[in-house]
Motif scaffolding. Sequence first.
Motif, short mmCIF file in Angstrom:
data_model
loop_
_atom_site.label_atom_id
_atom_site.label_comp_id
_atom_site.label_asym_id
_atom_site.label_seq_id
_atom_site.Cartn_x
_atom_site.Cartn_y
_atom_site.Cartn_z
N ALA A 1 7.18 -4.82 2.55
CA ALA A 1 6.67 -5.91 1.91
C ALA A 1 7.64 -7.18 1.84
O ALA A 1 7.32 -8.48 2.20
N VAL A 2 9.09 -6.75 1.92
CA VAL A 2 10.00 -8.07 1.85
C VAL A 2 10.00 -8.75 3.44
O VAL A 2 10.04 -9.82 3.45
N ILE B 1 7.45 8.76 -0.69
CA ILE B 1 8.31 7.85 -0.12
C ILE B 1 9.66 8.06 -0.85
O ILE B 1 10.81 8.01 -0.25
N GLN B 2 9.84 8.29 -2.07
CA GLN B 2 11.03 8.81 -2.78
C GLN B 2 11.60 9.92 -2.24
O GLN B 2 12.86 9.67 -2.14
N MET B 3 10.83 10.99 -1.80
CA MET B 3 11.34 12.17 -1.41
C MET B 3 11.86 11.83 0.18
O MET B 3 12.90 12.50 0.42
N VAL B 4 11.18 11.25 0.70
CA VAL B 4 11.56 11.30 2.20
C VAL B 4 12.49 10.09 2.42
O VAL B 4 13.50 10.38 3.24
N THR C 1 0.98 -1.16 0.02
CA THR C 1 -0.04 0.16 0.04
C THR C 1 0.89 1.42 0.06
O THR C 1 0.49 2.06 -0.86
N LEU C 2 1.74 1.15 0.91
CA LEU C 2 2.72 2.30 0.91
C LEU C 2 3.48 2.53 -0.50
O LEU C 2 3.76 3.80 -0.88
N VAL D 1 12.55 3.22 0.29
CA VAL D 1 12.88 2.08 1.21
C VAL D 1 11.63 1.42 2.02
O VAL D 1 11.68 0.31 2.00
N ILE D 2 11.09 2.41 2.58
CA ILE D 2 10.13 1.89 3.74
C ILE D 2 9.12 0.79 2.91
O ILE D 2 8.71 -0.33 3.56
#
Length: 54
Positions: free
Chosen positions: A41-42, A28-31, A19-20, A35-36
């Motif tokens: 998911a992994v 997420i790419q900016m902050v 979802t994220l 990675v999160i």
Amino acid sequence: MKKIVFIALGILLLVGGITLTFKDWIFIQMVFRGVIGPLLAVVGLVLLTISAQD
């Protein structure tokens, strides 16, 4: 009981990570540089794999 906890946490982290990854990908790419979401998911897949081996 341990297997149920692993399955529940695995599914929760997998769904949360996916979802994220899709919903807030630019944020997420900016902050966090993307990675999160994939990391969650992994970790979720790893927990599901561990629970399947018991």
